[in-house]
Scaffold this motif. Structure first.
Motif, PDB file in Angstrom:
ATOM      1  N   THR A  38       0.839  -1.194   0.000  1.00  0.00           N
ATOM      2  CA  THR A  38       0.000   0.000   0.000  1.00  0.00           C
ATOM      3  C   THR A  38       0.875   1.246   0.000  1.00  0.00           C
ATOM      4  N   VAL A  39       0.215   2.390  -0.047  1.00  0.00           N
ATOM      5  CA  VAL A  39       0.917   3.668  -0.038  1.00  0.00           C
ATOM      6  C   VAL A  39       1.719   3.851   1.248  1.00  0.00           C
ATOM      7  N   SER A  44       6.706   8.887   1.164  1.00  0.00           N
ATOM      8  CA  SER A  44       5.871   9.892   0.515  1.00  0.00           C
ATOM      9  C   SER A  44       6.388  11.281   0.873  1.00  0.00           C
ATOM     10  N   GLU A  93      -7.372   1.852  -0.611  1.00  0.00           N
ATOM     11  CA  GLU A  93      -7.956   2.818  -1.551  1.00  0.00           C
ATOM     12  C   GLU A  93      -7.138   4.106  -1.645  1.00  0.00           C
ATOM     13  N   ASN A  95      -3.827   6.482  -2.372  1.00  0.00           N
ATOM     14  CA  ASN A  95      -2.722   6.472  -3.326  1.00  0.00           C
ATOM     15  C   ASN A  95      -1.936   7.765  -3.202  1.00  0.00           C
ATOM     16  N   HIS A  97      -1.308  10.081  -5.327  1.00  0.00           N
ATOM     17  CA  HIS A  97      -1.945  11.252  -5.937  1.00  0.00           C
ATOM     18  C   HIS A  97      -2.943  11.888  -4.977  1.00  0.00           C
TER      19      HIS A  97
END
Length: 306
Positions: A38-39, A44, A93, A95, A97
């Motif tokens: 997952t993210v 990040s 769900e 991400n 973006h």
């Protein structure tokens, strides 16, 4: 007696005695599905993820709480916070973006993903206990009735741990839940309304316990206490009338069950209620569809900076 009140009483009675019209059968989720990468597993530039692990008071359930914190400095009043039930499913769900879009907002929220300490997308057994209110009747084969204990864990352990890690705004806290999670959101609002300021109930399981939450809501409405909160009740238009899962063997819901509940709750002083339908989306699809609007609504909420 107002017509809306009569319709609501009819709805409650119908659920108690099991009278309603069946239309669609709820699709059951894949309970073996795991979250995979997952993210949260990749660095990040916008959000930093950290973990918190806890155990239930009875020692029967272990939790993994993921905290996603914006990398920019907090607002003067602190970050708004959204607590997501079924945190593993929600995490899948997210991400890069979406996180980047949130990070450039004036009020980027802290995300608290309430999950179990495993890699299951949906932990059916544990959520069936934690997300359902105590009832005098047994509902289905799974244990149930742990909602009050789970809310106590959130209030006494999760929230303080989040506040110790991140500068948060205690007056801008949101609770989000889907299905059984939506049931938990409504139960929290009705029993401990000051726990959060914003409540987002997505496809709540109103059928559970032969309309338990509708009966609980009616008792609150009859008392008419003043509240200071915002409820958003979101429903998929494709499943306005659907049966409970076959394994539960509960009553079906009339088409306007959620809308009727929203109208009745809106009569309470100080409670703002927004009802929304997503045309064409079924019960399962609503989990994914309701995440981004919830996050964007918090990030753009001007009240968070007051």
């Amino acid at each position: 007696m107002p017509s809306s009140y009569r319709r609501f009483l009819t709805l409650v009675i119908a659920l108690i005695i099991g009278v309603a019209t069946p239309v669609l059968v709820q699709a059951r989720p894949d309970l073996e599905r795991t979250i995979g990468a997952t993210v949260a597993d990749s660095p990040s530039p916008d959000y930093q993820f950290s973990d918190l692990r806890l155990t239930s008071a009875d020692g029967q359930r272990r939790y993994r709480i993921r905290i996603a914190q914006p990398r920019i400095a907090p607002p003067s009043t602190g970050y708004p916070v959204i607590y997501f039930l079924d945190g593993n499913a929600v995490l899948m769900e997210l991400n890069a973006h979406l996180l980047a879009q949130l990070a450039v907002q004036k009020q980027p929220p802290v995300l608290v993903l309430l999950s179990y300490d495993n890699d299951l997308r949906i932990d059916s057994r544990d959520r069936s206990y934690d997300y359902t209110p105590a009832s005098q009747q047994k509902v289905g084969k799974q244990p149930n009735g742990g909602a009050d204990a789970f809310l106590k864990l959130i209030e006494t352990q999760v929230k303080p741990a989040v506040a110790a890690k991140v500068t948060v705004n205690p007056q801008q806290q949101t609770l989000w839940g889907h299905s059984y999670g939506g049931l938990f959101v409504l139960h929290t609002l009705l029993t401990q309304p000051a726990a959060f300021q914003n409540y987002i109930a997505v496809e709540p399981s109103l059928w559970w316990g032969k309309g338990f939450i509708l009966q609980e809501a009616q008792r609150v409405i009859d008392r008419h206490p003043p509240l200071s909160a915002h409820l958003q009740l979101w429903i998929g238009g494709a499943e306005k009338m659907r049966e409970a899962p076959p394994i539960i063997r509960q009553s079906q819901l009339p088409a306007d069950a959620a809308q009727s509940l929203a109208k009745r709750l809106a009569t309470l002083d100080g409670l703002k209620v927004d009802y929304r339908e997503w045309p064409g989306l079924d019960h399962g699809a609503m989990l994914s569809a309701a995440i981004k609007p919830a996050l964007e609504g918090i990030a753009k909420d001007k009240a968070a900076d007051q």
